[in-house]
Design an enzyme around this catalytic site. Structure first.
Site, PDB file in Angstrom:
ATOM      1  N   ARG A 170      -3.253   4.286 -24.279  1.00 38.33           N
ATOM      2  CA  ARG A 170      -3.844   3.940 -26.306  1.00 38.33           C
ATOM      3  C   ARG A 170      -4.753   3.382 -25.803  1.00 38.33           C
ATOM      4  O   ARG A 170      -5.459   3.044 -26.801  1.00 38.33           O
ATOM      5  CB  ARG A 170      -2.831   2.504 -26.214  1.00 38.33           C
ATOM      6  CG  ARG A 170      -1.163   3.435 -26.673  1.00 38.33           C
ATOM      7  CD  ARG A 170       0.097   2.625 -26.901  1.00 38.33           C
ATOM      8  NE  ARG A 170       0.423   2.373 -25.210  1.00 38.33           N
ATOM      9  CZ  ARG A 170       1.809   1.298 -25.181  1.00 38.33           C
ATOM     10  NH1 ARG A 170       1.939   0.404 -26.644  1.00 38.33           N
ATOM     11  NH2 ARG A 170       2.427   1.442 -24.014  1.00 38.33           N
ATOM     12  N   GLN A 171      -5.711   3.161 -25.135  1.00 38.87           N
ATOM     13  CA  GLN A 171      -6.439   2.896 -24.748  1.00 38.87           C
ATOM     14  C   GLN A 171      -7.691   3.681 -24.797  1.00 38.87           C
ATOM     15  O   GLN A 171      -8.601   4.477 -23.669  1.00 38.87           O
ATOM     16  CB  GLN A 171      -6.864   1.966 -24.075  1.00 38.87           C
ATOM     17  CG  GLN A 171      -6.234   0.649 -23.469  1.00 38.87           C
ATOM     18  CD  GLN A 171      -5.806  -0.286 -21.914  1.00 38.87           C
ATOM     19  OE1 GLN A 171      -7.292  -0.799 -22.028  1.00 38.87           O
ATOM     20  NE2 GLN A 171      -5.193  -1.084 -21.701  1.00 38.87           N
ATOM     21  N   LYS A 211       0.951   0.014 -43.306  1.00 40.06           N
ATOM     22  CA  LYS A 211       1.457  -1.390 -42.035  1.00 40.06           C
ATOM     23  C   LYS A 211       0.003  -1.789 -41.832  1.00 40.06           C
ATOM     24  O   LYS A 211      -0.697  -1.047 -42.290  1.00 40.06           O
ATOM     25  CB  LYS A 211       2.041  -0.803 -41.273  1.00 40.06           C
ATOM     26  CG  LYS A 211       0.847   0.143 -40.198  1.00 40.06           C
ATOM     27  CD  LYS A 211       2.300  -0.033 -38.709  1.00 40.06           C
ATOM     28  CE  LYS A 211       0.800   0.380 -37.278  1.00 40.06           C
ATOM     29  NZ  LYS A 211       2.248   0.688 -36.273  1.00 40.06           N
ATOM     30  N   ARG A 268      -1.428  -4.190 -38.844  1.00 37.94           N
ATOM     31  CA  ARG A 268      -1.103  -4.464 -37.265  1.00 37.94           C
ATOM     32  C   ARG A 268      -2.662  -5.621 -37.322  1.00 37.94           C
ATOM     33  O   ARG A 268      -3.786  -4.974 -37.176  1.00 37.94           O
ATOM     34  CB  ARG A 268      -1.918  -3.599 -36.456  1.00 37.94           C
ATOM     35  CG  ARG A 268      -1.458  -3.995 -34.833  1.00 37.94           C
ATOM     36  CD  ARG A 268      -1.693  -2.798 -34.164  1.00 37.94           C
ATOM     37  NE  ARG A 268      -0.842  -1.352 -34.171  1.00 37.94           N
ATOM     38  CZ  ARG A 268       0.689  -1.417 -33.739  1.00 37.94           C
ATOM     39  NH1 ARG A 268       1.155  -2.607 -33.126  1.00 37.94           N
ATOM     40  NH2 ARG A 268       1.519  -0.794 -34.022  1.00 37.94           N
ATOM     41  N   GLU A 315       0.727  -1.536  -0.274  1.00 32.56           N
ATOM     42  CA  GLU A 315       0.212   0.391  -0.151  1.00 32.56           C
ATOM     43  C   GLU A 315       1.331   1.059  -0.207  1.00 32.56           C
ATOM     44  O   GLU A 315       2.000   1.345   0.628  1.00 32.56           O
ATOM     45  CB  GLU A 315      -0.890   0.264   0.969  1.00 32.56           C
ATOM     46  CG  GLU A 315      -2.320  -0.847   0.856  1.00 32.56           C
ATOM     47  CD  GLU A 315      -3.108  -0.231   2.710  1.00 32.56           C
ATOM     48  OE1 GLU A 315      -3.163   0.851   2.858  1.00 32.56           O
ATOM     49  OE2 GLU A 315      -3.685  -1.653   2.522  1.00 32.56           O
TER      50      GLU A 315
END
Length: 310
Positions: free
Chosen positions: A93-94, A190, A192, A36
């Site tokens: 990135r989310q 590209k 992915r 903690e």
């Protein structure tokens, strides 16, 4: 004005403090036996304009929780205005649902930071611009571009340069660099199939015999960068360098870069460099401390931040 550093990137915080001629506010950030996090602010911050510097990089959950607990401690200590300075915004990135039944974690983290007590956020190169809209408090997104442009002009000024976007999504960033350098732009097409893996399909633009500069916001596994560098060299590029804001560099990324055709990878110090990064022969880190320090000063004095990039 008060500067306070958590533990993720203290060297950057000290550099910012040196630029502003300010000592870091004393704080004790400890962990109990069960890990903690406990934070105690050791200086008086009542009525102060406080800037908390913390990148939410690896270990992302620990560093995020450290930031949240620190913000709560400062709010309860009656800080007048608390700005979360997050050079690298983890979970960025989310930022959308790419498949059904998945979270938008970048928004969740924004909610947590606001609830914990931040009155304002300052970050560098969000993964996507929409993340600014995830916060319901004032948010400044700085760009590493001026720092990169100066470095490119210093080191590659005499070269026949072409700026490369490693994917379609990064065209805007690459175009801004190409405009400032007054050079051509090319794009890597590209595919992915899944996170962390990509395949170069085509190169859109003329790179034959030219110095190529890949520009991106995040390098994680370095698969995209290394694949792009190999494709560019196969297309008879003279050399390939990369300028990336956030050097996440997980797993075997450093080894992959050192054995790749990349002449040099230049990253900023939004994330503290590991020993492997410091020892890599073709990875170089440059500082954005002056840029962050100037933005912090302008926020404290209620002056324009956007004029830094005019």
């Amino acid at each position: 004005m008060k500067l306070l550093s958590c533990n993720s990137n203290r060297p950057l915080a000290e550099a910012i403090g040196g630029y502003l001629n300010l000592e870091l506010t004393k704080a004790s950030i400890k962990r109990f036996n069960d890990m903690e996090i406990f934070v105690e602010i050791l200086d008086n911050v009542r009525g102060k304009d406080i800037f908390v510097i913390q990148s939410t990089c690896y270990p992302a959950n620990d560093n995020l929780m450290e930031l949240l607990v620190t913000l709560d401690a400062l709010r309860r200590a009656s800080g007048r205005r608390i700005t979360a300075v997050i050079p690298y915004y983890g979970y960025g990135r989310q930022d959308r649902k790419v498949v059904p039944r998945t979270p938008i974690s970048a928004k969740l983290v924004a909610n947590l930071i606001t609830t914990a007590g931040a009155n304002r956020v300052l970050s560098v190169d969000f993964h996507t611009g929409q993340i600014q809209g995830f916060f319901d408090i004032p948010t400044d997104n700085l760009f590493a571009q001026p720092v990169f442009i100066n470095d490119i002009r210093k080191n590659l000024g005499a070269e026949d340069v072409v700026v490369i976007s490693p994917d379609i999504g990064g065209i805007g960033r690459a175009r801004a660099h190409a405009k400032n350098l007054n050079c051509d732009l090319a794009v890597i097409d590209k595919r992915r199939e899944k996170a962390g893996e990509s395949e170069v399909m085509n190169i859109i633009g003329d790179v034959r015999g030219r110095t190529c500069i890949l520009v991106d916001d995040i390098v994680d596994t370095a698969g995209t960068l290394c694949n792009a560098a190999e494709a560019l060299m196969r297309a008879d590029a003279k050399s390939v360098s990369a300028y990336v804001t956030h050097g996440v560099l997980t797993g075997g990324a450093v080894a992959r870069i050192t054995t790749s055709p990349l002449k040099e990878l230049v990253i900023t110090d939004t994330i503290a460099a590991t020993d492997a990064v410091r020892l890599a022969p073709n990875i170089r880190q440059i500082t954005i401390a002056p840029l962050l320090a100037e933005a912090i000063l302008r926020i404290s004095e209620d002056r324009s931040v956007s004029s830094l990039f005019a």
